[in-house]
Write a protein that holds these residues in place. Sequence first.
Motif, mmCIF file in Angstrom:
data_model
loop_
_atom_site.group_PDB
_atom_site.id
_atom_site.type_symbol
_atom_site.label_atom_id
_atom_site.label_comp_id
_atom_site.label_asym_id
_atom_site.label_seq_id
_atom_site.Cartn_x
_atom_site.Cartn_y
_atom_site.Cartn_z
ATOM 1 N N GLU A 70 32.107 53.207 32.726
ATOM 2 C CA GLU A 70 31.051 52.328 33.210
ATOM 3 C C GLU A 70 31.114 50.954 32.536
ATOM 4 O OE1 GLU A 70 27.105 53.920 32.561
ATOM 5 O OE2 GLU A 70 26.239 51.996 33.194
ATOM 6 N N GLU A 71 31.393 50.964 31.233
ATOM 7 C CA GLU A 71 31.467 49.686 30.513
ATOM 8 C C GLU A 71 32.720 48.913 30.928
ATOM 9 O OE1 GLU A 71 31.011 49.863 26.259
ATOM 10 O OE2 GLU A 71 31.203 47.684 26.068
ATOM 11 N N VAL A 72 33.843 49.625 31.070
ATOM 12 C CA VAL A 72 35.070 48.962 31.511
ATOM 13 C C VAL A 72 34.837 48.325 32.888
ATOM 14 C CG1 VAL A 72 37.480 49.333 32.204
ATOM 15 C CG2 VAL A 72 36.602 50.428 30.123
ATOM 16 N N ASP A 73 34.160 49.061 33.778
ATOM 17 C CA ASP A 73 33.862 48.528 35.116
ATOM 18 C C ASP A 73 32.998 47.275 35.020
ATOM 19 O OD1 ASP A 73 35.285 50.526 36.301
ATOM 20 O OD2 ASP A 73 33.542 51.702 36.950
ATOM 21 N N ASP A 74 31.977 47.334 34.158
ATOM 22 C CA ASP A 74 31.113 46.162 33.976
ATOM 23 C C ASP A 74 31.934 44.951 33.553
ATOM 24 O OD1 ASP A 74 28.721 47.399 34.559
ATOM 25 O OD2 ASP A 74 28.248 47.886 32.468
ATOM 26 N N LEU A 75 32.835 45.175 32.592
ATOM 27 C CA LEU A 75 33.632 44.061 32.071
ATOM 28 C C LEU A 75 34.557 43.500 33.151
ATOM 29 C CD1 LEU A 75 34.368 45.536 28.533
ATOM 30 C CD2 LEU A 75 33.075 43.442 29.013
ATOM 31 N N ASN A 77 34.071 43.664 36.399
ATOM 32 C CA ASN A 77 33.258 42.970 37.405
ATOM 33 C C ASN A 77 32.820 41.594 36.911
ATOM 34 O OD1 ASN A 77 33.473 44.842 39.455
ATOM 35 N ND2 ASN A 77 31.767 46.076 38.654
ATOM 36 N N LEU A 78 32.518 41.511 35.616
ATOM 37 C CA LEU A 78 32.164 40.198 35.064
ATOM 38 C C LEU A 78 33.351 39.248 35.147
ATOM 39 C CD1 LEU A 78 30.033 41.160 31.951
ATOM 40 C CD2 LEU A 78 29.289 39.754 33.885
ATOM 41 N N TRP A 103 48.390 41.525 31.713
ATOM 42 C CA TRP A 103 47.366 41.349 32.752
ATOM 43 C C TRP A 103 47.813 41.839 34.120
ATOM 44 C CZ3 TRP A 103 48.216 37.646 36.704
ATOM 45 C CH2 TRP A 103 49.290 36.789 36.479
ATOM 46 N N GLN A 104 49.126 41.984 34.302
ATOM 47 C CA GLN A 104 49.605 42.510 35.590
ATOM 48 C C GLN A 104 49.195 43.977 35.746
ATOM 49 O OE1 GLN A 104 51.221 40.548 37.775
ATOM 50 N NE2 GLN A 104 51.866 38.823 36.529
ATOM 51 N N GLY A 105 48.756 44.580 34.631
ATOM 52 C CA GLY A 105 48.315 45.968 34.672
ATOM 53 C C GLY A 105 46.842 46.124 35.043
ATOM 54 N N LEU A 106 46.170 45.032 35.341
ATOM 55 C CA LEU A 106 44.766 45.115 35.761
ATOM 56 C C LEU A 106 44.696 45.480 37.249
ATOM 57 C CD1 LEU A 106 43.463 41.915 33.930
ATOM 58 C CD2 LEU A 106 43.135 44.287 33.223
ATOM 59 N N ALA A 107 43.488 45.666 37.755
ATOM 60 C CA ALA A 107 43.324 46.018 39.176
ATOM 61 C C ALA A 107 43.988 44.954 40.044
ATOM 62 C CB ALA A 107 41.844 46.128 39.509
ATOM 63 N N PRO A 108 44.635 45.372 41.159
ATOM 64 C CA PRO A 108 45.381 44.427 42.004
ATOM 65 C C PRO A 108 44.550 43.225 42.477
ATOM 66 C CG PRO A 108 45.827 46.683 42.682
ATOM 67 C CD PRO A 108 44.780 46.753 41.616
ATOM 68 N N ASP A 109 43.274 43.440 42.773
ATOM 69 C CA ASP A 109 42.483 42.280 43.245
ATOM 70 C C ASP A 109 42.259 41.269 42.120
ATOM 71 O OD1 ASP A 109 40.511 44.237 42.093
ATOM 72 O OD2 ASP A 109 39.092 42.651 42.635
ATOM 73 N N LEU A 114 43.696 36.116 39.600
ATOM 74 C CA LEU A 114 44.232 35.386 38.454
ATOM 75 C C LEU A 114 45.443 34.552 38.866
ATOM 76 C CD1 LEU A 114 43.908 38.106 35.655
ATOM 77 C CD2 LEU A 114 42.571 36.003 35.871
ATOM 78 N N GLU A 115 46.298 35.145 39.700
ATOM 79 C CA GLU A 115 47.469 34.390 40.159
ATOM 80 C C GLU A 115 47.032 33.127 40.873
ATOM 81 O OE1 GLU A 115 49.572 37.460 42.238
ATOM 82 O OE2 GLU A 115 50.862 37.890 40.497
ATOM 83 N N ASP A 116 46.022 33.270 41.723
ATOM 84 C CA ASP A 116 45.499 32.114 42.452
ATOM 85 C C ASP A 116 44.907 31.083 41.479
ATOM 86 O OD1 ASP A 116 44.464 30.671 44.781
ATOM 87 O OD2 ASP A 116 42.514 31.342 44.053
#
Length: 227
Positions: A70-75, A77-78, A103-109, A114-116
């Motif tokens: 839940e905390e990872v998700d919050d972070l 989303n922020l 950072w390439q290991g983060l969620a694809p979206d 970030l790339e943009d």
Amino acid sequence: MGNSPAQAKHVAIIMDGNGRWAKRRALPRAMGHKRGVEAVRKLVRSVGSLGIDCLTLYAFSSENWKRPDEEVDDLMNLMRKFIKSDLPEFIANDVRLKIIGDWQGLAPDIVAMLEDALEQTSGGSRILAVALNYGAQQEIARAAAKAAAIGEVTDKSIAAHLDTNDLPPLDLLIRTSGEVRLSNFLLWQAAYAEMLFVDTLWPDFTPEHLQQALDAFADRERRFGGR
Ligand code: IPE
Ligand code: IPE
Ligand code: MG
């Protein structure tokens, strides 16, 4: 030999204490993280007037995955919200975004956002480097593997393959919240950085606190092993 007062050009911050800030107010941890983002926003706005060329912020460590989902998700989303809301301001304020860590290991979206953002801010002259899914030991291992691949394992070659290879040398490393440890942040780059540990919890950290840190830095005598 001190050439003071010196201006710190590259400042890095371990932004710690969001959880304790919230706990003291009997608020959910998520609220501490939210206020932490607001502290980041104010600080980024101030770097130009403080004479800093590069601000590196530790936002999420390789080890922070150990926290509850839940905390990872919050972070995460922020992070999404922050990029979306603040990208236009970065562009307008001549800020070039840089990401260090895996950072390439983060969620694809998030990777796509970030790339943009990297692309859109590539013309900026002041650097905001954000450490995401970052661990210094992992970074050093990646750099050493690349150095080995070209058959040149030296300090210079490893440094040239670190995620920070295009950033100025680290002058000042600050950690908030009273903890006195590096928590796997910029271990290589900190070799001759000045360090400052302050008790302020991250959501309470203002540009005035950063100015005080720069003043403290200006009073330090750096020797780099010489005399
Ligand atoms: C720093 O605040 C934010 C991140 C590590 C992402 P913490 O969440 O570590 O806050 P404390 O240390 O529990 O107070
Ligand atoms: C370091 O803080 C990581 C970030 C600020 C992103 P932590 O709160 O994760 O560090 P430890 O666990 O107290 O060492
Ligand atoms: Mg912490």
